[in-house]
Design a protein around this motif. Sequence first.
Motif, PDB file in Angstrom:
ATOM      1  N   GLY A 296       0.784  -1.230   0.000  1.00  0.00           N
ATOM      2  CA  GLY A 296       0.000   0.000   0.000  1.00  0.00           C
ATOM      3  C   GLY A 296       0.813   1.275   0.000  1.00  0.00           C
ATOM      4  O   GLY A 296       0.270   2.364  -0.167  1.00  0.00           O
ATOM      5  N   LYS A 297       2.155   1.156   0.174  1.00  0.00           N
ATOM      6  CA  LYS A 297       2.996   2.351   0.214  1.00  0.00           C
ATOM      7  C   LYS A 297       4.097   2.263  -0.837  1.00  0.00           C
ATOM      8  O   LYS A 297       4.743   1.219  -0.979  1.00  0.00           O
ATOM      9  N   VAL A 298       4.304   3.367  -1.548  1.00  0.00           N
ATOM     10  CA  VAL A 298       5.353   3.399  -2.574  1.00  0.00           C
ATOM     11  C   VAL A 298       6.692   3.727  -1.919  1.00  0.00           C
ATOM     12  O   VAL A 298       6.778   4.617  -1.060  1.00  0.00           O
ATOM     13  N   ASN A 299       7.706   3.030  -2.325  1.00  0.00           N
ATOM     14  CA  ASN A 299       9.070   3.232  -1.838  1.00  0.00           C
ATOM     15  C   ASN A 299       9.576   4.609  -2.290  1.00  0.00           C
ATOM     16  O   ASN A 299       9.735   4.843  -3.485  1.00  0.00           O
ATOM     17  N   PRO A 300       9.848   5.535  -1.365  1.00  0.00           N
ATOM     18  CA  PRO A 300      10.300   6.875  -1.783  1.00  0.00           C
ATOM     19  C   PRO A 300      11.639   6.858  -2.512  1.00  0.00           C
ATOM     20  O   PRO A 300      11.959   7.798  -3.237  1.00  0.00           O
ATOM     21  N   GLN A 301      12.392   5.760  -2.348  1.00  0.00           N
ATOM     22  CA  GLN A 301      13.710   5.686  -2.995  1.00  0.00           C
ATOM     23  C   GLN A 301      13.625   5.534  -4.520  1.00  0.00           C
ATOM     24  O   GLN A 301      14.613   5.744  -5.212  1.00  0.00           O
ATOM     25  N   ILE A 302      12.448   5.164  -5.037  1.00  0.00           N
ATOM     26  CA  ILE A 302      12.336   4.992  -6.502  1.00  0.00           C
ATOM     27  C   ILE A 302      11.945   6.301  -7.190  1.00  0.00           C
ATOM     28  O   ILE A 302      12.071   6.426  -8.413  1.00  0.00           O
ATOM     29  N   VAL A 303      11.487   7.282  -6.430  1.00  0.00           N
ATOM     30  CA  VAL A 303      10.943   8.510  -7.022  1.00  0.00           C
ATOM     31  C   VAL A 303      12.031   9.266  -7.785  1.00  0.00           C
ATOM     32  O   VAL A 303      13.101   9.567  -7.251  1.00  0.00           O
ATOM     33  N   GLY A 304      11.735   9.550  -9.054  1.00  0.00           N
ATOM     34  CA  GLY A 304      12.633  10.360  -9.869  1.00  0.00           C
ATOM     35  C   GLY A 304      13.895   9.669 -10.334  1.00  0.00           C
ATOM     36  O   GLY A 304      14.783  10.314 -10.902  1.00  0.00           O
ATOM     37  N   SER A 339      -0.277  -0.737  -9.747  1.00  0.00           N
ATOM     38  CA  SER A 339      -1.471   0.096  -9.914  1.00  0.00           C
ATOM     39  C   SER A 339      -1.412   1.392  -9.112  1.00  0.00           C
ATOM     40  O   SER A 339      -2.326   2.214  -9.172  1.00  0.00           O
ATOM     41  N   LEU A 340      -0.323   1.604  -8.367  1.00  0.00           N
ATOM     42  CA  LEU A 340      -0.171   2.805  -7.538  1.00  0.00           C
ATOM     43  C   LEU A 340       0.485   3.944  -8.322  1.00  0.00           C
ATOM     44  O   LEU A 340       1.017   3.747  -9.413  1.00  0.00           O
ATOM     45  N   GLU A 341       0.472   5.154  -7.719  1.00  0.00           N
ATOM     46  CA  GLU A 341       1.208   6.287  -8.298  1.00  0.00           C
ATOM     47  C   GLU A 341       2.680   6.109  -7.948  1.00  0.00           C
ATOM     48  O   GLU A 341       3.063   6.163  -6.779  1.00  0.00           O
ATOM     49  N   LYS A 342       3.516   5.911  -8.974  1.00  0.00           N
ATOM     50  CA  LYS A 342       4.894   5.503  -8.733  1.00  0.00           C
ATOM     51  C   LYS A 342       5.918   6.639  -8.838  1.00  0.00           C
ATOM     52  O   LYS A 342       7.050   6.479  -8.405  1.00  0.00           O
ATOM     53  N   LEU A 343       5.541   7.770  -9.450  1.00  0.00           N
ATOM     54  CA  LEU A 343       6.429   8.928  -9.586  1.00  0.00           C
ATOM     55  C   LEU A 343       7.823   8.542 -10.088  1.00  0.00           C
ATOM     56  O   LEU A 343       8.839   9.077  -9.648  1.00  0.00           O
ATOM     57  N   SER A 344       7.836   7.608 -10.995  1.00  0.00           N
ATOM     58  CA  SER A 344       9.076   7.125 -11.608  1.00  0.00           C
ATOM     59  C   SER A 344       8.705   6.520 -12.967  1.00  0.00           C
ATOM     60  O   SER A 344       7.521   6.278 -13.234  1.00  0.00           O
ATOM     61  N   PRO A 345       9.681   6.239 -13.823  1.00  0.00           N
ATOM     62  CA  PRO A 345       9.354   5.761 -15.179  1.00  0.00           C
ATOM     63  C   PRO A 345       8.953   4.280 -15.223  1.00  0.00           C
ATOM     64  O   PRO A 345       9.591   3.461 -15.889  1.00  0.00           O
ATOM     65  N   ILE A 346       7.893   3.950 -14.494  1.00  0.00           N
ATOM     66  CA  ILE A 346       7.364   2.579 -14.470  1.00  0.00           C
ATOM     67  C   ILE A 346       5.882   2.626 -14.831  1.00  0.00           C
ATOM     68  O   ILE A 346       5.091   3.284 -14.156  1.00  0.00           O
ATOM     69  N   PHE A 347       5.512   1.917 -15.897  1.00  0.00           N
ATOM     70  CA  PHE A 347       4.123   1.849 -16.350  1.00  0.00           C
ATOM     71  C   PHE A 347       3.492   0.513 -15.960  1.00  0.00           C
ATOM     72  O   PHE A 347       4.133  -0.543 -16.070  1.00  0.00           O
TER      73      PHE A 347
END
Length: 496
Positions: A296-304, A339-347
């Motif tokens: 349920g939580k996105v890893n902040p380390q993947i952002v950007g 299916s979450l908002e990933k804020l990184s280049p992952i579709f």
Amino acid sequence: MATLDKDLLAIQEMRDAVKHANTAQAAYMQFSQQQVDNIVKAVADAAFKEADRLAKMAVQETGMGIPNHKKMKNEVASRDVYEDIKELKTVGIVGYDRIKKVAEIASPFGVIAGIVPTTNPTSTAIFKTLISLKTRNGLVLSPHPYAVKCTKEALDVCRVAAEKAGAPEGLLQCLTMSSMEATQQLMKHPDIHLILATGGGALVKAAYSSGKPAYGVGPGNVPAYIEKSANIQKSVRQLVQSKSFDNGTICATEQALIVDRVIAEQVQSELKKNGAYLLNAEEKAKMEKLISPVPGKVNPQIVGKSATCLADSVGITVPEDTKVLVGLETMIGKNIPFSLEKLSPIFALYIVENSTEAKQVMIDLLNIGGRGHSCSIHTENAALAEQFSVELPVSRIVVNTLSSIGAVGGTTGLAPSFTLGCGTFGGNITSDNITARHLLNIKRMAYGIKDVEVPKPEFEVQSVVESVVSQEPALDTTMVQQIVDQVLKQITLQNK
């Protein structure tokens, strides 16, 4: 000598900043439209000139994004925002209806607390500075803890230019001690008049809970539908460009592809041609653990981070020119990482039978995070685009363009903005792209244009008599005489 507590120092810094901004803003209220416009232009020009340097600072400090992409964001935040607001009247009488005889008068809010995210630290700072200056408001910025230096530098570029152009000293302030306690107290400070919050859900909730007027914007989880009539080559090229732009750090960036089955193979082929890497089942499982180590939580380390960096970190070998990673998905939920908002280049990639199923997938994705934000549609069927626009719970529907840049006004006619309202769909007060006009009180002076005859009040003798008769025990003659005198007096007044 005892060392002062860091939070106490941060709170004192905040209080001083608010005090100085209020003093300066009181003076700035007396400025003419011409003086204000000269200051705004000087700041926009200075920020545009420093767009590249500020972009490099932001990437170096935060470890997120791509320098030349952040440069573009800084340019939109300075030049495009300026072009959009330069003709807006924000001083004195700003509108007059000669028929209704109503004049509209602009009045600033006062001092604004601007909360700045780590994903767009310099562009958001420039944007909030320009719209605050245009409306004669003071501004106190609270940077994200991971982006204090670059946010302050962006503010300083604007501040120096503003003061050189005649702005009162102290009008623009930036907190530097990255204290959550200071930020919380800033939002509740009696001399803060509006909160302009761009950031995560918890921060936005705090802004709305502060007891102050607030523009807070919710998260995005933008679904993108490639409908069977779409120009597939163009659509896929735009989607890959959009998703890889600044490594996916804009909240309006597409998060999931929804594709009609009849064109799915062609879309996947075009994805590969445009630098997308389609993960196999084993690779997808590895990526899921990276995206969301805690359900349920996105890893902040993947952002950007870049697609190649993300792949390397979990031992997936991809071509050097890989721009985005794509995982085929069938499920939607808080516990489904793709299916979450990933804020990184992952579709995520969903294959659907028709537009009815596509619409439901989009709604389901929005419901787990992103309601009210934005969605993207690629189609040549204008009626379908309109139907989706009417029925989807979003505030922006971008058609046949890059959502990341289009939703913020870069490739569309939408107002250039780095704070995108989500309406009541997403628990926000507005569904607009926030801009200068949202930072004004509009007072209205109205002349009388209709004569109204106010009727005299009716007076019924019968009701008075009944009230006398109903009194128990029986009233004495003196009281009866007083009531009769009262009735006669009322009748006399009525007949005058």
